[in-house]
Design an enzyme around this catalytic site. Structure first.
Site, PDB file in Angstrom:
ATOM      1  CB  SER A 241      -0.895   0.012   1.236  1.00  0.00           C
ATOM      2  OG  SER A 241      -0.106   0.279   2.377  1.00  0.00           O
ATOM      3  CE  LYS A 242      -0.521   6.177  -3.719  1.00  0.00           C
ATOM      4  NZ  LYS A 242      -1.870   5.833  -4.117  1.00  0.00           N
ATOM      5  NE  ARG A 243       0.271   0.268   5.679  1.00  0.00           N
ATOM      6  CZ  ARG A 243       0.858  -0.897   5.802  1.00  0.00           C
ATOM      7  NH1 ARG A 243       2.068  -0.985   6.284  1.00  0.00           N
ATOM      8  NH2 ARG A 243       0.252  -2.001   5.437  1.00  0.00           N
ATOM      9  CG  HIS A 244       4.497  -1.175   2.045  1.00  0.00           C
ATOM     10  ND1 HIS A 244       3.208  -1.634   1.944  1.00  0.00           N
ATOM     11  CD2 HIS A 244       5.029  -1.817   3.099  1.00  0.00           C
ATOM     12  CE1 HIS A 244       2.989  -2.533   2.888  1.00  0.00           C
ATOM     13  NE2 HIS A 244       4.077  -2.661   3.602  1.00  0.00           N
TER      14      HIS A 244
END
Ligand code: GLU
Length: 466
Positions: A241-244
């Site tokens: 997800s984006k937080r990666h």
């Protein structure tokens, strides 16, 4: 005789080329190359609301950066809509599909009742075996006839045999009442028409394969070889997800990793060849097989990418490095190299490429050949050029002026001067470094002098010791 290998990458142009898509593209490209086959690109733009030309452009750009050249023109799926509809009609004629006149309300009512009776809510159309004479003059959809019993087996080259009970498959709609084909039909028709022999894609499409097989069977077409690759997870083992962090390949290009390193990294995200970690694209082509694809999800590993990047930078030809750095600067929206800078950078490359983990890292060390006089020292360099150090450099200068200008001689001159003065070489090399580069993280002073040449080196030294 088996058909010549044809693979394809079939992205939906709804955003940038992400790392998972790039890996899928690479595996298809490698498999085609490994088997002397063809690699095709199809833009799955049937979702008109979400598809954009900018996203298509971004996919092309990402693939070009990665060097994943496709054969022929990229195919636009939406342009094939009339052909998809024609196939739905052929199925109708052959009796492997039927017109269904059930309205949305009727389907809802069917489901309500099934729920109430505790039966499967999969819709069973009353029109499946209806006599055409009873057909009303009303809107209809075309549904493919799914087998009612038995099972569908997806013989997957990565996942093994995946079995789906046919009573869990409904009669999928292939043509909507407005005459437009559904995506699941479009994929199969395009793959068939493009002669695709191997479908290599993310395992989020595994369920689709069972439904797509309905269409292959209804048309009597040869089913391609399936290879569904486990998705990529983040470093924490969770779904991406984006937080990666960086997920778009353009972000990796802008971080300054060479495309060859990125290919190596992407290949290792889910595929392996023994214990080999660092390899060239030619080796990957030689070694690539579907059997080498693992069943467990691969994990992103930023450290590994940086390591591979360093290894590939060290392996690359100097001229190729300069060319790729120029492309990197453009992608990172930084000022381009002048011809003189590019020339000096290439000359210096032998002293730069062995320890750089990325292009920005390399360019930082290359500062001495990209900057010009008068050189503004940074804080550390300014400190290294205190009065005492400058006095020493002034004394050193005549020895350099008379030295024959090659790396080894220069080293001998500076070392014997240091010895005569009774000081360590570092005491001399540090201010010399500061004078030549205005920075403290640089290649060796002797390499810098060699690259810059006598006049420029002595002029920089004079500037710093005035
Ligand atoms: N367009 C699909 C996607 O972007 C891929 C479909 C396929 O490979 O069959 O996920």
């Amino acid at each position: 005789m088996s058909r010549p290998v044809v693979t394809r990458f079939a992205p939906s142009p709804t955003g940038y080329l992400h790392i998972g898509g790039a890996r899928t593209a690479l595996f298809n490209w490698l498999f085609a190359k490994a088997n002397g086959g063809t690699f095709l690109l199809r833009i799955e733009d049937t979702d008109r609301a979400r598809s954009t030309p900018e996203a298509t452009e971004a996919i092309f750009r990402g693939m070009r950066w990665l060097g994943l050249d496709w054969d022929g023109e990229a195919v636009s799926q939406s342009a094939n809509a009339p052909r998809h509809a024609e196939v739905a009609r052929q199925m109708l004629e052959a009796g492997t599909a039927y017109k269904c006149f059930s309205t949305q309300e009727e389907i809802e009512a069917f489901r309500e009742q099934a729920r109430a009776e505790g039966r499967s809510t999969l819709f069973r159309s009353p029109w499946r075996d209806a006599d055409p004479a009873t057909h009303p003059d009303a809107p209809y959809v075309i549904r493919v006839k799914a087998p009612l019993d038995g099972e569908t087996v997806i013989a997957d080259r990565v996942q093994g045999d995946v079995r789906i009970r046919n009573d869990q498959l409904d009669d999928m709609i292939v043509l909507r009442s407005d005459g437009t084909p559904v995506y699941m039909l479009a994929v199969v028709v395009d793959d068939h028409d493009m002669g695709v022999t191997h479908v290599i894609r993310g395992d989020d499409h595994l369920n689709n394969a069972a439904r797509q097989m309905l269409v292959y069977n209804a048309m009597g077409w040869e089913v391609p070889v399936w290879a569904h690759i486990p998705l990529i997870h983040g470093e924490d083992g969770k779904k991406l997800s984006k937080r990666h962090g960086a997920l778009g390949v353009h972000e990796y290009q802008a971080m300054g990793y060479p495309a060859a390193a990125m290919r190596n990294y992407l290949a290792r995200l889910g595929w392996s060849h023994g214990d080999d970690e660092v390899f060239t694209t030619e080796q990957a082509v030689e070694w690539f097989t579907l059997e080498g694809i693992g069943k467990a999800p691969a994990r992103l590993d930023a450290k590994k990418l940086a390591h591979l990047s360093g290894q590939h930078i060290a392996m690359m030809e100097d001229a190729a490095l300069v060319a790729e750095i120029a492309a990197y600067l453009d992608a990172a929206q930084q000022p381009p190299l002048t011809d003189a800078q590019a020339e000096l950078l290439q000359k210096a490359m032998y002293a730069l490429k062995d320890r750089a983990k990325s292009f920005p890292d390399l360019l930082e060390k290359a500062h001495f050949c990209l900057t010009s006089r008068p050189i503004a020292p940074d804080d550390k360099a300014a400190k290294a050029l205190d009065d005492e150090a400058r006095a020493r450099l002034r004394e050193l200068t005549p020895h350099l002026q008379t030295a024959s200008w090659d790396r080894d001689n220069l080293e001998v001159s500076v070392a014997s001067f240091a010895e005569a003065q009774g000081i360590g070489l570092g005491k001399l090399a540090q201010p010399l470094r500061a004078a030549l580069a205005g920075r403290m993280a640089t290649p060796s002073v002797f390499d810098m002098m060699q690259v810059l040449g006598r006049d420029e080196s002595l002029a920089r030294l004079a500037d710093a010791t005035q």
